[in-house]
Design an enzyme around this catalytic site. Structure first.
Site, short mmCIF file in Angstrom:
data_model
loop_
_atom_site.label_atom_id
_atom_site.label_comp_id
_atom_site.label_asym_id
_atom_site.label_seq_id
_atom_site.Cartn_x
_atom_site.Cartn_y
_atom_site.Cartn_z
N VAL A 257 1.07 -2.53 -35.48
CA VAL A 257 1.91 -2.78 -34.30
C VAL A 257 1.47 -1.92 -33.13
CG1 VAL A 257 4.25 -2.59 -33.37
CG2 VAL A 257 3.89 -3.49 -35.67
N ARG B 181 2.81 -12.04 -35.36
CA ARG B 181 2.32 -12.62 -36.61
C ARG B 181 0.91 -12.11 -36.86
NH1 ARG B 181 2.08 -18.60 -35.17
NH2 ARG B 181 1.48 -17.60 -33.21
N LYS C 63 15.77 -8.44 -34.88
CA LYS C 63 14.50 -8.44 -35.61
C LYS C 63 14.70 -8.79 -37.07
CE LYS C 63 10.27 -7.30 -36.97
NZ LYS C 63 9.07 -8.06 -36.67
N ASN D 93 13.51 -12.42 -39.06
CA ASN D 93 12.62 -12.44 -40.21
C ASN D 93 13.30 -12.97 -41.46
OD1 ASN D 93 10.43 -11.59 -38.79
ND2 ASN D 93 10.32 -9.54 -39.66
N CYS E 10 6.13 -7.55 -43.41
CA CYS E 10 7.42 -7.69 -42.72
C CYS E 10 8.50 -8.35 -43.56
CB CYS E 10 7.23 -8.48 -41.42
SG CYS E 10 6.26 -7.61 -40.17
#
Length: 438
Positions: free
Chosen positions: A11, A154, A207, A211, A263
């Site tokens: 990230v 992604r 977030k 997900n 993730c």
């Protein structure tokens, strides 16, 4: 603007390189000296298409640099992104915030003037509040703001996701922080990227909710695939029929061996624990996690069944190891559980992956790796496609047929049609294709 990004992992590095490409002056900071030295020399610690070139261009332009010393890296920074790891704690599944709070204390010690401290890492609800409390307790003399800005990248498409995002979510409690964050992302306004301002807790939960919902779509279509196999239906056509409904959409409706990666598994577990902590059990999300884990080993048993129920001392070629294509990430990859199931049944596993074999060696033993898919299938009793890499979509099936001892093709991603596979002579096993039953 002068921006510091703490953490040069996936990230942090992608975010830092993209922000530099917007014209900001960015310093990426990492406590791993070898990683910093490697980045200064142009060596990428992760596999992400286009990242090496983007990084090199911005280093050459003087907009991107790498530091080992946090004090040096964050000096004069107007925005400080925290992008360190938040892995699952093995004992309870909660997100481990050790690195986040450790970095927060170091930031507090080195703050000299106003800055916006931004949690970019995926963190549970209330983490940004705790970051603010920590900094304020250590440095009551310094003015600062804390914001939440979760990433929605992604793997394999991260640069495009950062530069052309569906949305940018920023959680902040004061107008000054919002103005600064708007300035950070102003270059994206040309793309009309929606900038959604919320409070910090809403941003953090968004977030996890996103997900978990995507993971639910994957798990849902996998269960529909099982029903298709029993009823004689075709899951690919079912998914098309569902996906044409604009309320549902076609993405994440591809039946396969389950989800993995850095993730979804971690964030699903963390959301479950958050619900339990607040006495709001997340039954749907709990079911998603349970069904997904069971599915991975079930896919291993499917390969065993395709070989007649006995694979002891027989060679099974596994093509594709990473949790998805265009990455070298092996975290929670379905291939791990699948291969373990094959080994538990006495099988001999030959494996190939275009990018993930180095990391695969770290998590899987008793597997023989090959640099070419055709070498991997030589003498095999079955071949299983686990990850839908582009290079695995155009294999010469007739050549593979000639190399194998027993021509069984288990296509866990449905990338080959039954006609194509059977024309090459294979016994073909797909996912969710009850219409192929004999």
């Amino acid at each position: 603007m002068k921006i510091a990004v703490i953490g040069a992992g996936y990230v942090g590095l992608v975010s830092g390189a993209c922000l530099a490409d917007f014209g900001h002056e960015v310093r990426c900071i990492d406590r791993d000296l070898r990683r910093v030295e490697g980045l200064r020399a142009g060596r990428m610690p992760i596999y992400e298409p286009g990242l090496a070139e983007l990084t090199a261009d911005n280093v050459a332009a003087g907009r991107l640099s790498f530091e080992h010393d946090l004090a040096v890296g964050m000096k004069d920074a107007e925005v400080i992104f925290i992008a360190v790891g938040t892995p699952s704690r093995p004992e309870d599944g909660h997100a481990d915030l050790t690195f986040v709070y450790q970095v927060t204390r170091e930031i507090a010690q080195n703050l000299e003037g106003y800055a916006v401290i931004v949690t970019k890492s995926t963190v549970p609800v209330g983490t940004s509040d705790e970051v603010e409390r920590l900094v304020r307790s250590l440095r009551p003399d310094v003015e600062f703001s804390v914001a939440s800005n979760p990433e929605f990248l992604r793997e394999g498409a991260a640069i495009g996701d950062f530069k052309i995002p569906d949305r940018i979510v920023v959680g902040g409690e004061d107008e000054r922080a919002r103005e600064v964050m708007a300035a950070v992302y102003r270059p994206l306004f040309l793309n009309q990227a929606p900038l959604l301002f919320t409070d910090r807790r809403t941003s953090e939960l968004t977030k996890y909710a996103a997900n978990a919902f995507l993971a639910t779509k994957i798990t849902f279509i996998n269960e529909i695939a099982d029903i298709c196999e029993k009823t004689g239906a075709n899951v690919q056509d079912v998914a098309r029929g569902m996906g044409l409904d604009k309320r549902i959409g076609p993405k994440f409706l591809h039946a396969g061996p389950g989800f993995g990666g850095s993730c979804f598994p971690k964030d699903v577990r963390a959301l479950i624990k958050t619900g339990q902590d607040y006495d709001v059990p997340s039954r749907i999300v709990e079911a998603v996690a349970d069904v997904n884990e069971r599915r991975k080993r079930r896919m291993g048993r499917r390969i065993v069944a395709a070989c007649g129920g006995e694979i002891r001392d027989r060679i099974i070629a596994v093509l594709g190891l990473t949790f998805k294509p265009r990455t070298d990430d092996m975290r929670d990859a379905p291939s791990i559980a699948i291969i373990q199931t094959l080994r538990d049944a006495g099988g001999v596993v030959h494996a190939f992956d275009p990018a993930g074999m180095e990391h695969a060696r770290e998590v899987m033993g008793d597997v023989t790796y090959f640099q070419d898919p055709y070498q991997a299938v030589a003498g095999a009793d079955a071949v299983a496609i686990v990850t839908e890499w582009e290079s695995l979509r155009a294999l010469d099936l007739k050549k593979i047929y000639g190399l194998m001892r027993t021509p069984v093709l288990v296509d866990l991603r449905n990338i080959y049609g039954p006609e194509e596979a059977k024309a090459a002579g294979f016994t073909y096993i797909a996912v969710g294709r009850g219409d192929l039953r004999e």
